[in-house]
Design a protein around this motif. Sequence first.
Motif, PDB file in Angstrom:
ATOM      1  N   THR A  98       0.832  -1.192   0.000  1.00  0.00           N
ATOM      2  CA  THR A  98       0.000   0.000   0.000  1.00  0.00           C
ATOM      3  C   THR A  98       0.870   1.246   0.000  1.00  0.00           C
ATOM      4  N   GLY A  99       1.923   1.248   0.807  1.00  0.00           N
ATOM      5  CA  GLY A  99       2.832   2.390   0.846  1.00  0.00           C
ATOM      6  C   GLY A  99       3.514   2.603  -0.495  1.00  0.00           C
ATOM      7  N   ALA A 100       3.835   1.500  -1.112  1.00  0.00           N
ATOM      8  CA  ALA A 100       4.492   1.604  -2.408  1.00  0.00           C
ATOM      9  C   ALA A 100       3.545   2.227  -3.417  1.00  0.00           C
ATOM     10  N   TYR A 101       2.277   1.830  -3.370  1.00  0.00           N
ATOM     11  CA  TYR A 101       1.316   2.369  -4.340  1.00  0.00           C
ATOM     12  C   TYR A 101       0.914   3.791  -4.024  1.00  0.00           C
ATOM     13  N   LEU A 102       0.671   4.064  -2.760  1.00  0.00           N
ATOM     14  CA  LEU A 102       0.147   5.371  -2.400  1.00  0.00           C
ATOM     15  C   LEU A 102       1.249   6.406  -2.226  1.00  0.00           C
ATOM     16  N   GLY A 103       2.391   5.982  -1.701  1.00  0.00           N
ATOM     17  CA  GLY A 103       3.426   6.960  -1.384  1.00  0.00           C
ATOM     18  C   GLY A 103       4.438   7.179  -2.492  1.00  0.00           C
ATOM     19  N   THR A 104       4.854   6.121  -3.129  1.00  0.00           N
ATOM     20  CA  THR A 104       5.976   6.260  -4.051  1.00  0.00           C
ATOM     21  C   THR A 104       5.565   6.183  -5.515  1.00  0.00           C
ATOM     22  N   PHE A 105       4.407   5.633  -5.822  1.00  0.00           N
ATOM     23  CA  PHE A 105       4.006   5.487  -7.223  1.00  0.00           C
ATOM     24  C   PHE A 105       3.541   6.831  -7.768  1.00  0.00           C
ATOM     25  N   SER A 106       4.063   7.223  -8.897  1.00  0.00           N
ATOM     26  CA  SER A 106       3.632   8.450  -9.562  1.00  0.00           C
ATOM     27  C   SER A 106       3.580   8.172 -11.056  1.00  0.00           C
ATOM     28  N   ALA A 107       3.205   9.165 -11.791  1.00  0.00           N
ATOM     29  CA  ALA A 107       3.075   8.993 -13.237  1.00  0.00           C
ATOM     30  C   ALA A 107       4.419   8.715 -13.878  1.00  0.00           C
ATOM     31  N   SER A 108       5.476   9.074 -13.199  1.00  0.00           N
ATOM     32  CA  SER A 108       6.792   8.886 -13.790  1.00  0.00           C
ATOM     33  C   SER A 108       7.403   7.537 -13.445  1.00  0.00           C
ATOM     34  N   SER A 109       6.817   6.761 -12.517  1.00  0.00           N
ATOM     35  CA  SER A 109       7.408   5.464 -12.183  1.00  0.00           C
ATOM     36  C   SER A 109       7.125   4.466 -13.293  1.00  0.00           C
ATOM     37  N   SER A 110       7.941   3.455 -13.372  1.00  0.00           N
ATOM     38  CA  SER A 110       7.902   2.541 -14.500  1.00  0.00           C
ATOM     39  C   SER A 110       7.030   1.326 -14.216  1.00  0.00           C
ATOM     40  N   TYR A 111       6.738   0.616 -15.270  1.00  0.00           N
ATOM     41  CA  TYR A 111       5.965  -0.620 -15.142  1.00  0.00           C
ATOM     42  C   TYR A 111       6.767  -1.699 -14.408  1.00  0.00           C
ATOM     43  N   CYS A 112       8.047  -1.590 -14.421  1.00  0.00           N
ATOM     44  CA  CYS A 112       8.889  -2.561 -13.716  1.00  0.00           C
ATOM     45  C   CYS A 112       8.603  -2.539 -12.220  1.00  0.00           C
ATOM     46  N   GLU A 113       8.369  -1.353 -11.699  1.00  0.00           N
ATOM     47  CA  GLU A 113       8.051  -1.243 -10.280  1.00  0.00           C
ATOM     48  C   GLU A 113       6.726  -1.935  -9.971  1.00  0.00           C
ATOM     49  N   LEU A 114       5.753  -1.786 -10.857  1.00  0.00           N
ATOM     50  CA  LEU A 114       4.465  -2.480 -10.655  1.00  0.00           C
ATOM     51  C   LEU A 114       4.650  -3.987 -10.700  1.00  0.00           C
ATOM     52  N   ARG A 115       5.437  -4.473 -11.586  1.00  0.00           N
ATOM     53  CA  ARG A 115       5.687  -5.912 -11.665  1.00  0.00           C
ATOM     54  C   ARG A 115       6.334  -6.400 -10.373  1.00  0.00           C
ATOM     55  N   ARG A 116       7.269  -5.610  -9.876  1.00  0.00           N
ATOM     56  CA  ARG A 116       7.941  -5.992  -8.633  1.00  0.00           C
ATOM     57  C   ARG A 116       6.916  -6.065  -7.497  1.00  0.00           C
ATOM     58  N   ILE A 117       6.015  -5.124  -7.444  1.00  0.00           N
ATOM     59  CA  ILE A 117       4.999  -5.115  -6.377  1.00  0.00           C
ATOM     60  C   ILE A 117       4.073  -6.314  -6.512  1.00  0.00           C
ATOM     61  N   PHE A 118       3.627  -6.627  -7.740  1.00  0.00           N
ATOM     62  CA  PHE A 118       2.727  -7.771  -7.922  1.00  0.00           C
ATOM     63  C   PHE A 118       3.434  -9.094  -7.690  1.00  0.00           C
ATOM     64  N   SER A 119       4.729  -9.129  -7.899  1.00  0.00           N
ATOM     65  CA  SER A 119       5.455 -10.380  -7.676  1.00  0.00           C
ATOM     66  C   SER A 119       5.533 -10.728  -6.193  1.00  0.00           C
ATOM     67  N   ARG A 120       5.289  -9.788  -5.303  1.00  0.00           N
ATOM     68  CA  ARG A 120       5.287 -10.043  -3.866  1.00  0.00           C
ATOM     69  C   ARG A 120       4.004 -10.734  -3.417  1.00  0.00           C
ATOM     70  N   GLY A 121       3.074 -10.730  -4.287  1.00  0.00           N
ATOM     71  CA  GLY A 121       1.821 -11.376  -3.922  1.00  0.00           C
ATOM     72  C   GLY A 121       0.853 -10.407  -3.269  1.00  0.00           C
ATOM     73  N   ALA A 122       0.410  -9.435  -3.954  1.00  0.00           N
ATOM     74  CA  ALA A 122      -0.461  -8.404  -3.407  1.00  0.00           C
ATOM     75  C   ALA A 122      -1.858  -8.955  -3.147  1.00  0.00           C
ATOM     76  N   PRO A 123      -2.515  -8.494  -2.091  1.00  0.00           N
ATOM     77  CA  PRO A 123      -3.883  -8.919  -1.798  1.00  0.00           C
ATOM     78  C   PRO A 123      -4.847  -8.307  -2.803  1.00  0.00           C
ATOM     79  N   SER A 124      -6.069  -8.753  -2.828  1.00  0.00           N
ATOM     80  CA  SER A 124      -7.051  -8.335  -3.819  1.00  0.00           C
ATOM     81  C   SER A 124      -7.415  -6.861  -3.708  1.00  0.00           C
ATOM     82  N   SER A 125      -7.474  -6.295  -2.494  1.00  0.00           N
ATOM     83  CA  SER A 125      -7.765  -4.859  -2.378  1.00  0.00           C
ATOM     84  C   SER A 125      -6.610  -4.045  -2.958  1.00  0.00           C
TER      85      SER A 125
END
Length: 185
Positions: A10-37
């Motif tokens: 959640t912190g990664a999505y709400l605090g650090t994610f911006s329009a300039s961050s890359s898709y690689c960061e999203l892949r890294r977050i989903f690879s951790r096993g994010a919950p459905s919310s």
Amino acid sequence: MAEKRTAAFTGAYLGTFSASSSYCELRRIFSRGAPSSSARKALLLLKKRRYQDQLLDKTDNQISNLERMVQDLEFAQIEKKVIDGLRVGNECLKKMHEVMSIEEVERILDETQDAVEYQQQIDEMLSGSFSQEDEEAVLAELEAITQGDVQLPDVPSHRLPDAPEAAGDQAARDRPKKTAELLAA
């Protein structure tokens, strides 16, 4: 441990994610096993990113359109200056044509040609130039002399007497008067 992962997610999505961050960061977050919310938040963030990318593309297109419009305006201003210059030039030419007509120019050229011809006649009279026939006769005589066909008189061996100066001077003075009288007649 699941709470840590969720908080990090959640912190990664709400605090650090911006329009300039890359898709690689999203892949890294989903690879951790994010919950459905978090997956819904991630989907929302992806949509937001896509929307911002589209806005950037539209903005780039608008900027390039504005630049093209500025160039077109600058070119139109240059064209206007050229047309104004042509207009002023045409007005000047019309004024010049009013001052000088074609007939006037032809008359001046004819007068100039007549003056040149008259001057050439005067030059011929003064220089004693020969006509074409006279010139050919002189050349033929020179040819005959150089060939030896003509008998030339002997050169006198004694000294010639001096001409009286008073009589020669008077004759020389009378010649220009007679020439002027002939030209006047």
